[in-house]
Design a protein around this motif. Structure first.
Motif, PDB file in Angstrom:
ATOM      1  N   GLY A 154      -1.114  77.863 -42.415  1.00 17.76           N
ATOM      2  CA  GLY A 154      -1.932  78.087 -43.589  1.00 17.76           C
ATOM      3  C   GLY A 154      -1.526  79.268 -44.440  1.00 17.76           C
ATOM      4  N   LEU A 155      -0.526  80.038 -44.005  1.00 16.43           N
ATOM      5  CA  LEU A 155      -0.150  81.233 -44.758  1.00 16.43           C
ATOM      6  C   LEU A 155       0.281  80.882 -46.177  1.00 16.43           C
ATOM      7  CD1 LEU A 155       0.360  84.285 -44.825  1.00 16.43           C
ATOM      8  CD2 LEU A 155       2.635  83.859 -43.857  1.00 16.43           C
ATOM      9  N   GLU A 156       0.877  79.700 -46.343  1.00 20.55           N
ATOM     10  CA  GLU A 156       1.343  79.305 -47.673  1.00 20.55           C
ATOM     11  C   GLU A 156       0.187  79.093 -48.654  1.00 20.55           C
ATOM     12  OE1 GLU A 156       1.065  75.524 -45.145  1.00 20.55           O
ATOM     13  OE2 GLU A 156       1.619  77.640 -44.898  1.00 20.55           O
ATOM     14  N   HIS A 157      -1.034  78.935 -48.121  1.00 20.36           N
ATOM     15  CA  HIS A 157      -2.195  78.715 -48.980  1.00 20.36           C
ATOM     16  C   HIS A 157      -2.932  80.010 -49.330  1.00 20.36           C
ATOM     17  CE1 HIS A 157      -1.520  74.523 -48.281  1.00 20.36           C
ATOM     18  NE2 HIS A 157      -1.797  74.610 -46.989  1.00 20.36           N
ATOM     19  N   PHE A 158      -2.581  81.111 -48.660  1.00 20.96           N
ATOM     20  CA  PHE A 158      -3.268  82.371 -48.905  1.00 20.96           C
ATOM     21  C   PHE A 158      -2.896  82.890 -50.298  1.00 20.96           C
ATOM     22  CE2 PHE A 158      -3.339  87.072 -48.618  1.00 20.96           C
ATOM     23  CZ  PHE A 158      -4.701  87.238 -48.400  1.00 20.96           C
ATOM     24  N   PHE A 274      -4.585  80.913 -41.561  1.00 22.80           N
ATOM     25  CA  PHE A 274      -5.039  81.451 -42.836  1.00 22.80           C
ATOM     26  C   PHE A 274      -5.680  80.359 -43.672  1.00 22.80           C
ATOM     27  CE2 PHE A 274      -1.914  84.678 -41.729  1.00 22.80           C
ATOM     28  CZ  PHE A 274      -2.523  85.844 -42.176  1.00 22.80           C
ATOM     29  N   LYS A 275      -6.621  80.775 -44.508  1.00 20.74           N
ATOM     30  CA  LYS A 275      -7.169  79.933 -45.553  1.00 20.74           C
ATOM     31  C   LYS A 275      -6.858  80.602 -46.881  1.00 20.74           C
ATOM     32  CE  LYS A 275     -10.829  78.140 -42.572  1.00 20.74           C
ATOM     33  NZ  LYS A 275     -12.274  77.878 -42.411  1.00 20.74           N
ATOM     34  N   GLN A 276      -7.371  80.060 -47.975  1.00 20.52           N
ATOM     35  CA  GLN A 276      -7.017  80.565 -49.289  1.00 20.52           C
ATOM     36  C   GLN A 276      -7.400  82.030 -49.472  1.00 20.52           C
ATOM     37  OE1 GLN A 276      -8.615  78.261 -52.518  1.00 20.52           O
ATOM     38  NE2 GLN A 276      -7.127  79.060 -54.000  1.00 20.52           N
ATOM     39  N   HIS A 277      -8.582  82.393 -48.994  1.00 17.84           N
ATOM     40  CA  HIS A 277      -9.057  83.769 -49.147  1.00 17.84           C
ATOM     41  C   HIS A 277      -9.479  84.388 -47.817  1.00 17.84           C
ATOM     42  CE1 HIS A 277      -9.173  82.982 -53.456  1.00 17.84           C
ATOM     43  NE2 HIS A 277      -9.901  81.915 -53.220  1.00 17.84           N
ATOM     44  N   GLU A 278      -9.192  83.734 -46.711  1.00 15.22           N
ATOM     45  CA  GLU A 278      -9.711  84.165 -45.419  1.00 15.22           C
ATOM     46  C   GLU A 278      -8.640  84.087 -44.347  1.00 15.22           C
ATOM     47  OE1 GLU A 278     -14.315  82.565 -45.745  1.00 15.22           O
ATOM     48  OE2 GLU A 278     -12.705  81.155 -45.240  1.00 15.22           O
ATOM     49  N   VAL A 279      -8.935  84.735 -43.220  1.00 15.63           N
ATOM     50  CA  VAL A 279      -8.091  84.622 -42.048  1.00 15.63           C
ATOM     51  C   VAL A 279      -8.977  84.263 -40.865  1.00 15.63           C
ATOM     52  CG1 VAL A 279      -8.272  87.090 -41.470  1.00 15.63           C
ATOM     53  CG2 VAL A 279      -6.335  85.760 -40.607  1.00 15.63           C
ATOM     54  N   VAL A 280      -8.488  83.362 -40.025  1.00 15.95           N
ATOM     55  CA  VAL A 280      -9.186  82.987 -38.801  1.00 15.95           C
ATOM     56  C   VAL A 280      -8.536  83.755 -37.657  1.00 15.95           C
ATOM     57  CG1 VAL A 280      -9.865  81.103 -37.268  1.00 15.95           C
ATOM     58  CG2 VAL A 280      -9.618  80.685 -39.732  1.00 15.95           C
ATOM     59  N   LEU A 281      -9.351  84.535 -36.939  1.00 18.58           N
ATOM     60  CA  LEU A 281      -8.832  85.383 -35.874  1.00 18.58           C
ATOM     61  C   LEU A 281      -9.304  84.912 -34.515  1.00 18.58           C
ATOM     62  CD1 LEU A 281      -9.419  88.898 -37.481  1.00 18.58           C
ATOM     63  CD2 LEU A 281      -7.305  87.554 -37.459  1.00 18.58           C
ATOM     64  N   ILE A 334     -10.220  88.130 -46.700  1.00 15.74           N
ATOM     65  CA  ILE A 334      -9.111  89.076 -46.784  1.00 15.74           C
ATOM     66  C   ILE A 334      -8.597  89.112 -48.220  1.00 15.74           C
ATOM     67  CG2 ILE A 334      -6.715  89.487 -46.108  1.00 15.74           C
ATOM     68  CD1 ILE A 334      -8.661  90.228 -43.954  1.00 15.74           C
ATOM     69  N   ASP A 335      -8.383  90.325 -48.727  1.00 21.41           N
ATOM     70  CA  ASP A 335      -7.849  90.493 -50.077  1.00 21.41           C
ATOM     71  C   ASP A 335      -6.338  90.695 -50.094  1.00 21.41           C
ATOM     72  OD1 ASP A 335     -10.443  90.491 -51.447  1.00 21.41           O
ATOM     73  OD2 ASP A 335     -10.761  92.402 -50.418  1.00 21.41           O
ATOM     74  N   SER A 336      -5.818  91.393 -49.089  1.00 22.47           N
ATOM     75  CA  SER A 336      -4.385  91.669 -49.077  1.00 22.47           C
ATOM     76  C   SER A 336      -3.889  91.850 -47.651  1.00 22.47           C
ATOM     77  CB  SER A 336      -4.061  92.913 -49.910  1.00 22.47           C
ATOM     78  OG  SER A 336      -4.715  94.047 -49.383  1.00 22.47           O
ATOM     79  N   ILE A 337      -2.557  91.686 -47.491  1.00 25.39           N
ATOM     80  CA  ILE A 337      -1.929  91.775 -46.174  1.00 25.39           C
ATOM     81  C   ILE A 337      -0.700  92.668 -46.246  1.00 25.39           C
ATOM     82  CG2 ILE A 337      -0.921  90.522 -44.233  1.00 25.39           C
ATOM     83  CD1 ILE A 337      -2.153  87.975 -45.383  1.00 25.39           C
TER      84      ILE A 337
END
Length: 407
Positions: A154-158, A274-281, A334-337
């Protein structure tokens, strides 16, 4: 691979050093002390526009006091630098002074593109500064040009901002105020980012692919030699060098312990997706309401000081509880990585020579620098010599070996 191109325009030097960082300069200094003349008997090629190696690109907030430490170049002590100055400034000045002191005449920018063989084990180098041939190569290209970012589903969608240690220059370049920042990595760069972020946001979350390895040992000479022996065993067997932190661990000193105690350096788990604006931990929860073990060394120290886990991690928005189960999932915006996920060794220019073993690394001899499948090629800043002190020693060994090889 043998080159079919006739390098009529190529400049010949018996020894060529690729890279003017700690390892390359150490090798060059040893050659000079053995009587060799820069620009005649050897040459140093560097991809940067000026002195400093990878250090010239480090972020401003990384002061010399927070750096891993700079070992003296041979015969040229750094003496008493201001530890509050940016390491990029101090080291750039120091390396530049060393180059002038020895009249090294470094050719730059001269990024090496390819290395092939040409007639009787002569090596042919193509660079942005022209073509060169040589009998011996001391490769000191380090890792800075090969940043590593792992893939997650999903990182490509973040859609948030992403950057790597390599591209980070100053916290002022990023609008972190109040942001939810996901710091990814288990090394010193990750902890340094977290400490910087604590000044602008309470919402930084620390994750990695592995648990942080806090090391309470004193990082002294004896400890360093033990680490060097372990890494040397890996590279002599042809395995690709592991990350620095996997061999050294993180220093559990008073400064880092303070930030752990304050809730800044608290590991929260592992990335699932990852999702568009979120991360699953993957971590204890639900919703991150507890924290996982921070490692035996940290847990033991902190439990002596705090009566409750809630007090122990009072600035992390956690509830009382001490999770060890990492099977629970929780989702956070999440806003930034910032990817503090390290580097790989920059060796693509050597690929035409076919030096890599079946294990993915380049097999070196017991001296830690001589490439077994590449006569006259020596690797410094590779494996056990990735630290500044290791690079200094390796540079000396490689220089002596190159002299013997070319005589």
């Amino acid at each position: 691979m043998t080159s079919n191109a006739a390098p009529e325009k190529a400049q010949y030097y018996p020894i060529i050093i690729i890279g003017a960082g700690q390892a390359g300069l150490s090798a060059a200094g040893t050659l000079r002390r053995r009587g060799l003349v820069a620009g005649r008997d050897f040459v140093v090629l560097d991809s940067n526009a000026g002195p400093g190696g990878a250090w010239r690109h480090r972020w401003q907030a990384l002061t010399l006091g927070r750096a891993h430490g700079i070992h003296d170049l041979p015969g040229f002590p750094l003496e008493n630098p201001d530890t509050w100055r940016p390491a990029s400034e101090v080291v750039t000045e120091y390396y530049g002074a060393y180059e002038q002191h020895l009249d090294l005449q470094v050719i730059r920018p001269a990024k090496v593109k390819t290395v092939t063989t040409y007639q009787n084990q002569t090596y042919y180098l193509t660079t942005q500064a022209g073509e060169f041939t040589t009998a011996s190569i001391i490769n000191a290209t380090g890792t800075w040009e090969s940043p590593y970012v792992p893939y997650y589903p999903g990182l490509e969608h973040f859609t948030g901002k992403q950057w790597h240690t390599k591209t980070f220059r100053d916290a002022q370049d990023f609008d972190f105020i109040g942001q939810r920042v996901l710091v990814v990595g288990s090394g010193a760069s990750a902890t340094q980012f977290l400490i910087m972020l604590e000044l602008v946001t309470p919402h930084a979350i620390w994750v990695s692919r592995t648990f942080p390895r806090w090391n309470p040992e004193r990082f002294g000479p004896t400890w360093g030699r033990q680490v060097e022996q372990r890494v040397t065993a890996q590279v002599t067997a042809g395995y690709a060098p592991r990350s620095v932190v996997s061999n050294t661990g993180l220093a559990l000193d008073q400064d880092n312990l303070h930030h752990i105690n304050a809730g800044t350096l608290v590991f929260r788990g592992f990335i699932d997706s990852f999702k568009q604006h979120e991360v699953v931990l993957n971590g204890p929860g639900p919703n991150g309401s507890t924290v996982i073990s921070q490692g035996a060394a940290v847990d033991e120290l902190l439990h002596k000081k705090h009566s409750t886990v809630a007090d122990m991690y009072r600035n992390t928005e956690t509830l009382p509880g001490y999770g060890t189960d990492i099977s629970d999932q929780w989702v956070t915006p999440i806003d930034s990585i910032p990817w503090a996920t390290g580097f790989r060794h920059s060796l693509n220019h050597l690929a035409p020579l076919g030096l890599r073993s079946e294990h993915g690394g380049i097999k070196v001899a017991k001296d830690g620098v001589s490439v077994l499948e590449g006569p006259g090629i020596f690797l410094v800043g590779y494996g056990a010599s990735a630290s500044t002190i290791g690079a200094t020693r390796a540079g000396r060994r490689a220089a002596v070996a190159a002299i013997r090889y070319t005589q």
